[in-house]
Design an enzyme around this catalytic site. Structure first.
Site, short mmCIF file in Angstrom:
data_model
loop_
_atom_site.label_atom_id
_atom_site.label_comp_id
_atom_site.label_asym_id
_atom_site.label_seq_id
_atom_site.Cartn_x
_atom_site.Cartn_y
_atom_site.Cartn_z
N ASP A 180 0.86 -1.18 0.00
CA ASP A 180 0.00 0.00 0.00
C ASP A 180 0.91 1.24 0.00
OD1 ASP A 180 -3.06 0.80 0.94
OD2 ASP A 180 -1.55 2.21 1.67
N ASN A 188 -2.69 13.07 -3.35
CA ASN A 188 -3.89 13.62 -4.00
C ASN A 188 -4.17 15.04 -3.55
OD1 ASN A 188 -4.80 11.55 -5.69
ND2 ASN A 188 -5.84 10.49 -4.00
N HIS A 193 -5.74 14.65 -8.30
CA HIS A 193 -6.00 13.24 -8.61
C HIS A 193 -5.29 12.76 -9.87
CE1 HIS A 193 -8.80 12.78 -5.36
NE2 HIS A 193 -8.98 11.51 -5.72
N ASP A 197 -3.15 9.57 -9.88
CA ASP A 197 -3.33 8.43 -10.80
C ASP A 197 -2.01 8.04 -11.44
OD1 ASP A 197 -5.99 8.37 -10.27
OD2 ASP A 197 -6.66 9.12 -12.21
N GLU A 223 -5.01 2.41 -3.85
CA GLU A 223 -3.54 2.50 -3.94
C GLU A 223 -2.93 1.27 -3.28
OE1 GLU A 223 -5.12 3.05 -0.99
OE2 GLU A 223 -3.41 4.05 -0.08
N1 LIG Z 1 -5.72 9.51 -7.53
C1 LIG Z 1 -6.34 8.42 -7.05
N2 LIG Z 1 -6.54 8.34 -5.73
C2 LIG Z 1 -7.15 7.24 -5.24
C3 LIG Z 1 -7.56 6.18 -6.07
N3 LIG Z 1 -8.12 5.22 -5.29
C4 LIG Z 1 -8.06 5.67 -4.02
N4 LIG Z 1 -7.47 6.89 -3.96
C5 LIG Z 1 -7.23 7.74 -2.80
O1 LIG Z 1 -6.24 7.13 -2.00
C6 LIG Z 1 -6.34 7.74 -0.69
C7 LIG Z 1 -6.09 6.68 0.36
O2 LIG Z 1 -6.07 7.32 1.58
P1 LIG Z 1 -6.00 6.57 2.98
O3 LIG Z 1 -6.75 5.26 2.90
O4 LIG Z 1 -6.43 7.54 4.02
O5 LIG Z 1 -4.52 6.14 3.14
P2 LIG Z 1 -3.17 6.95 3.03
O6 LIG Z 1 -3.35 8.43 2.92
O7 LIG Z 1 -2.42 6.31 1.94
O8 LIG Z 1 -2.51 6.66 4.42
P3 LIG Z 1 -1.82 5.31 4.89
O9 LIG Z 1 -2.35 4.20 4.03
O10 LIG Z 1 -2.26 5.16 6.31
O11 LIG Z 1 -0.36 5.50 4.78
C8 LIG Z 1 -7.73 8.36 -0.60
O12 LIG Z 1 -7.56 9.76 -0.60
C9 LIG Z 1 -8.41 7.92 -1.89
O13 LIG Z 1 -9.28 8.91 -2.39
C10 LIG Z 1 -7.34 6.33 -7.47
O14 LIG Z 1 -7.66 5.45 -8.28
N5 LIG Z 1 -6.71 7.45 -7.91
#
Ligand SMILES: Nc1nc2c(ncn2[C@@H]2O[C@H](COP(=O)(O)OP(=O)(O)OP(=O)(O)O)[C@@H](O)[C@H]2O)c(=O)[nH]1
Length: 317
Positions: A180, A188, A193, A197, A223
């Site tokens: 992850d 983001n 975004h 992406d 992600e």
């Molecule tokens: N650009 C983009 N963002 C995505 C996609 N899928 C998920 N996200 C974003 O990925 C982010 C994941 O955030 P969190 O689950 O809070 O995790 P994190 O900020 O990575 O924090 P940790 O995992 O705890 O290190 C969210 O803001 C989602 O909107 C995608 O396909 N494209």
């Protein structure tokens, strides 16, 4: 060939199939019914990437008397021609972007008409296989998608999905890792975004490049990525995953700069449910996140006992 046919009915029977294994079996069935006296070898694998094209050489083969390298060399020789026909064999390559990605090898000189029919069927088979393969791909990352994940885990756990062993005595076990991207929300929020992406896409490519052709890399969620890979031992699995994590940690992503990954992994055993397996890898990933991120944790090192079934709590009557 024993039957006079334009191949229409065979074409229809191939394009109606929606499952790769059934499609492959039907293709074998057609060829062996058309050429009952003849031993065949074929190596056809629609490629999801150039690296994966290598997989074809580990896949299906029947009665192979010539070494595969020699067959592939012969296939390269028929540049510009649909087939190479000698007294004792017919070699029909299947190409994608000039690369040989499949090979039909028949131990008999076919007539041009039969050769055309076999080549036509091989192309129909390949295109149908390719169409089915596309349905397995995540459009953003170009990795295998979530829907394909359960299927592959079940194949591996049941021993069906194994390719030809890389070594004579292959004692490697399968592992599941979840990776992850750390603090991806910040990417983001800071860059938007579209850039987010792009980070997902590039991370996916780096993951794919750093595993072997016979491993499977999936986009598991936003992600988050899943990898099914083989290693001889837990230590080897750990160092492989650490190496990948470090390699990606050194990549300079456009605008964003460096990112880090956290990972959790577990060994795949044949008795496990997919949900249990994912739960173990996810628990290890969660542990990595909770303990500073930018690290890979093995589930077994967490010292968590397997869930016990509390028989005393079950009242049947
Ligand atoms: N650009 C983009 N963002 C995505 C996609 N899928 C998920 N996200 C974003 O990925 C982010 C994941 O955030 P969190 O689950 O809070 O995790 P994190 O900020 O990575 O924090 P940790 O995992 O705890 O290190 C969210 O803001 C989602 O909107 C995608 O396909 N494209």
């Amino acid at each position: 060939m024993t039957k006079s046919t334009c191949g229409h009915e065979y074409t229809i029977s191939l394009v109606q199939l929606k499952e790769e294994r059934a499609l492959y079996q039907q293709f074998c069935h057609i060829l062996t019914s058309l050429l009952p006296e003849v031993a065949l070898s074929f190596f056809i694998r629609p490629s999801l990437s150039r690296k994966e094209a290598l997989k074809l050489v580990y896949q299906q083969h029947v009665d192979q008397t010539l070494p595969l390298d020699e067959m592939l060399e012969k296939a390269q020789q028929c540049r510009g021609k649909p087939a190479l026909i000698s007294k004792s064999y017919t070699c029909m390559p299947l190409r994608l972007d000039e690369q040989v990605i499949g090979l039909l090898w028949i131990y008999q000189a076919l007539t041009p008409a039969n050769c055309n029919l076999a080549a036509h069927l091989m192309h129909v088979f390949f295109h149908q296989l390719h169409t089915l393969a596309l349905a397995r791909i995540d459009p953003l990352s170009q990795l295998l998608n979530r829907q394909t994940f359960d299927e592959k885990v079940l194949e591996i756990a049941s021993g069906q999905g194994f390719l030809q062993p890389r070594e004579e005595l292959d004692l490697r076990g399968w592992y599941l890792a979840l990776f992850d991207i750390d603090h991806f929300k910040r990417v983001n929020d800071s860059f938007g975004h579209v850039i987010g992406d792009e980070v997902i896409l590039l991370t996916a490519q780096h993951l794919k490049d750093n595993f072997r052709a016979e491993d499977y890399v999936f986009r598991y969620g936003g992600e988050e990525f899943a990898v099914l890979f083989q290693a001889h031992s837990d230590d080897e699995a750990q160092s492989l995953l650490d190496r990948v994590r470090k390699v990606i940690g050194q990549v300079a992503f456009p605008q964003v700069g460096r990112i880090t990954l956290s990972g959790g992994y577990t060994e795949v055993t044949d008795v496990m449910q997919v949900s249990e397996l994912v739960n173990q890898a996810d628990t290890a990933l969660y542990h990595a996140k909770q303990h500073g991120r930018n690290q890979v944790v093995f589930y077994c090192t967490l010292g968590l006992a397997a869930p016990q079934i509390m028989t005393s709590d079950i009242e049947l009557f």
